[in-house]
Design a protein around this motif. Structure first.
Motif, PDB file in Angstrom:
ATOM      1  N   THR A 134       0.940  -1.130  -0.179  1.00 42.59           N
ATOM      2  CA  THR A 134       0.270  -0.258   0.141  1.00 42.59           C
ATOM      3  C   THR A 134       1.008   1.035   0.233  1.00 42.59           C
ATOM      4  O   THR A 134       1.822   1.083   0.541  1.00 42.59           O
ATOM      5  CB  THR A 134      -0.805  -0.285   1.092  1.00 42.59           C
ATOM      6  OG1 THR A 134      -0.177   0.404   2.303  1.00 42.59           O
ATOM      7  CG2 THR A 134      -1.935  -1.123   1.209  1.00 42.59           C
ATOM      8  N   ARG A 148      -6.147  -6.057  -5.147  1.00 40.83           N
ATOM      9  CA  ARG A 148      -6.338  -4.383  -5.225  1.00 40.83           C
ATOM     10  C   ARG A 148      -6.941  -3.635  -4.189  1.00 40.83           C
ATOM     11  O   ARG A 148      -7.157  -2.349  -3.762  1.00 40.83           O
ATOM     12  CB  ARG A 148      -7.153  -4.447  -6.321  1.00 40.83           C
ATOM     13  CG  ARG A 148      -7.849  -3.365  -6.809  1.00 40.83           C
ATOM     14  CD  ARG A 148      -8.527  -2.999  -8.204  1.00 40.83           C
ATOM     15  NE  ARG A 148      -8.710  -1.400  -8.667  1.00 40.83           N
ATOM     16  CZ  ARG A 148      -9.554  -1.174  -9.518  1.00 40.83           C
ATOM     17  NH1 ARG A 148      -9.214  -2.498 -10.406  1.00 40.83           N
ATOM     18  NH2 ARG A 148      -9.563   0.170 -10.309  1.00 40.83           N
ATOM     19  N   THR A 149      -8.669  -4.348  -3.537  1.00 37.52           N
ATOM     20  CA  THR A 149      -9.104  -3.925  -2.084  1.00 37.52           C
ATOM     21  C   THR A 149      -8.968  -4.592  -1.293  1.00 37.52           C
ATOM     22  O   THR A 149      -8.628  -5.323  -0.180  1.00 37.52           O
ATOM     23  CB  THR A 149     -10.510  -4.693  -2.772  1.00 37.52           C
ATOM     24  OG1 THR A 149     -10.876  -4.368  -4.246  1.00 37.52           O
ATOM     25  CG2 THR A 149     -11.900  -3.449  -1.626  1.00 37.52           C
ATOM     26  N   TYR A 164      -9.153   1.316  -0.033  1.00 40.13           N
ATOM     27  CA  TYR A 164      -8.178   1.735  -0.637  1.00 40.13           C
ATOM     28  C   TYR A 164      -8.255   0.990  -1.784  1.00 40.13           C
ATOM     29  O   TYR A 164      -8.442  -0.765  -1.849  1.00 40.13           O
ATOM     30  CB  TYR A 164      -6.595   1.246   0.011  1.00 40.13           C
ATOM     31  CG  TYR A 164      -5.880   1.517  -0.272  1.00 40.13           C
ATOM     32  CD1 TYR A 164      -5.158   2.990  -0.431  1.00 40.13           C
ATOM     33  CD2 TYR A 164      -4.782   0.531  -0.790  1.00 40.13           C
ATOM     34  CE1 TYR A 164      -3.966   3.309  -1.297  1.00 40.13           C
ATOM     35  CE2 TYR A 164      -3.409   0.509  -1.040  1.00 40.13           C
ATOM     36  CZ  TYR A 164      -2.801   2.149  -2.162  1.00 40.13           C
ATOM     37  OH  TYR A 164      -2.060   2.327  -2.672  1.00 40.13           O
ATOM     38  N   ASP A 165      -7.863   1.582  -2.935  1.00 36.46           N
ATOM     39  CA  ASP A 165      -7.535   0.547  -4.325  1.00 36.46           C
ATOM     40  C   ASP A 165      -6.078   0.485  -4.190  1.00 36.46           C
ATOM     41  O   ASP A 165      -5.402   1.595  -4.682  1.00 36.46           O
ATOM     42  CB  ASP A 165      -8.534   1.686  -5.384  1.00 36.46           C
ATOM     43  CG  ASP A 165      -8.777   0.740  -6.976  1.00 36.46           C
ATOM     44  OD1 ASP A 165      -7.416  -0.188  -7.010  1.00 36.46           O
ATOM     45  OD2 ASP A 165      -9.543   0.870  -6.899  1.00 36.46           O
ATOM     46  N   THR A 167      -4.708  -0.725  -7.147  1.00 33.35           N
ATOM     47  CA  THR A 167      -4.003   0.078  -8.500  1.00 33.35           C
ATOM     48  C   THR A 167      -4.348   1.741  -8.379  1.00 33.35           C
ATOM     49  O   THR A 167      -3.071   1.858  -9.248  1.00 33.35           O
ATOM     50  CB  THR A 167      -5.488  -0.873  -8.990  1.00 33.35           C
ATOM     51  OG1 THR A 167      -5.212  -2.679  -9.293  1.00 33.35           O
ATOM     52  CG2 THR A 167      -4.853  -0.078 -10.963  1.00 33.35           C
ATOM     53  N   THR A 168      -5.473   1.599  -7.933  1.00 35.21           N
ATOM     54  CA  THR A 168      -5.595   3.133  -8.905  1.00 35.21           C
ATOM     55  C   THR A 168      -4.970   4.428  -7.660  1.00 35.21           C
ATOM     56  O   THR A 168      -4.539   6.013  -7.704  1.00 35.21           O
ATOM     57  CB  THR A 168      -7.243   3.991  -8.634  1.00 35.21           C
ATOM     58  OG1 THR A 168      -7.781   3.734  -7.379  1.00 35.21           O
ATOM     59  CG2 THR A 168      -7.974   3.248  -9.496  1.00 35.21           C
TER      60      THR A 168
END
Length: 308
Positions: A134, A148-149, A164-165, A167-168
């Motif tokens: 992260t 991802r999540t 929190y994503d 990927t983005t």
């Protein structure tokens, strides 16, 4: 886990608070939940170490358990604690040199460890190589759903629960005023957490006339991103909790473990109570994957511990 103080005692100094918080031990025992009961037996102190020992988590196969143990002056970076592996077959605890960080949690492969250090989650493989999972700076607790999540407790003044994503890198706040880590609910894309209500607390003249603050159990559903209040908690508690295989929730207060059933939200049943003087300040509970073992964290005092 990051900065924490004794909340109920309202201690006068941070130094005293830190000294008392650091005195915690990890215990493991047998667990029997057959016939609707919850029987804990054969409890053994597996850390037996001066200072802070906390945050137990079972490996997926249930053969080992990891916890974090203090090795230097405690701070909120994670560099002062290291992972320790307890093996049930040998009954031995082995420190993992260099595996520094809070909330050590076995990854799905059963070999690697996720740990929280300097506000972000790192993945440490068996060779000692680490990868950042992260890109955060003030995460205090975490729950991972997939690559991802994530659901994170943010260690800031708002005490946020956020999605929190990875990927983005998007971080979406879902709630404030949380007291605990987000705990995954079995069989659902959801977490539960304990929060203070109202938040922030009234101050000045408003505080004099305000009703007592409540401690509540809440759930965040990741599918619709909706937060609901499940229950009011009627006893002093750190709020740390765990879900059982029978769909109930366990939470500790002092020397007592309470069990809560979503079907009866106002009913908190006493499930276990301990006379051992070293088990009078229960804070954390962890259950093995098969539900045959329990891990407890306790201080020798009946105090409620939450994040500052």
């Amino acid at each position: 886990m990051r900065q924490i103080v004794i909340f109920i005692a309202f201690l006068a100094s941070a130094a005293t608070a830190t000294a008392q918080i650091s005195d915690s031990e990890v215990w493991i025992g047998s667990l029997d939940m057959s016939g609707g009961r919850l029987a804990v037996s054969n409890l053994v102190n597996i850390s037996n170490h001066p200072g802070y020992d906390n945050q137990p988590a079972f490996f997926p196969d249930g053969s080992r358990l990891v916890f974090t143990s203090q090795i230097a002056e405690l701070d909120d970076t994670g560099h002062a604690v290291q992972a320790v592996i307890y093996d049930f077959a040998s009954g031995s605890s082995t420190p993992m040199k260099g595996a520094l960080g809070f909330s050590p949690t076995p990854a799905a492969d059963g070999k690697s460890l996720m740990m929280l250090r300097e506000g972000h989650v790192v993945l440490r493989d068996p060779s000692g190589h680490e990868t950042s999972l992260t890109e955060t700076k003030d995460a205090g607790y975490y729950a991972r759903f997939d690559d991802r999540t994530w659901v994170l407790f943010m260690n800031d003044k708002q005490r946020r629960i956020a999605i929190y994503d990875a990927t983005t890198k998007a971080l979406d706040t879902m709630a404030v005023g949380a007291n605990t880590a987000p705990i995954r609910v079995p069989g659902k894309r959801a977490v539960t957490f304990v929060a203070s209500e109202p938040f922030p607390a009234p101050e000045g003249d408003a505080a004099k006339s305000a009703p007592p603050r409540k401690i509540v159990l809440r759930q965040l559903d990741l599918n619709d991103r909706h937060v609901t209040t499940l229950a009011t908690i009627p006893f002093p508690t750190s709020g740390s909790h765990v879900w059982t295989s029978r769909g109930t929730l366990l939470m500790a207060s002092g020397r007592t473990i309470y069990e809560w059933n979503p079907a009866h939200p106002d009913d908190w049943q006493k499930a276990a109570e301990f006379d051992n003087p070293e088990l009078q300040g229960l804070t954390r509970i962890a259950l093995s994957p098969r539900g045959d073992r329990i891990a407890l964290v306790s201080t020798p005092r009946d105090e409620t511990i939450i994040r500052d």
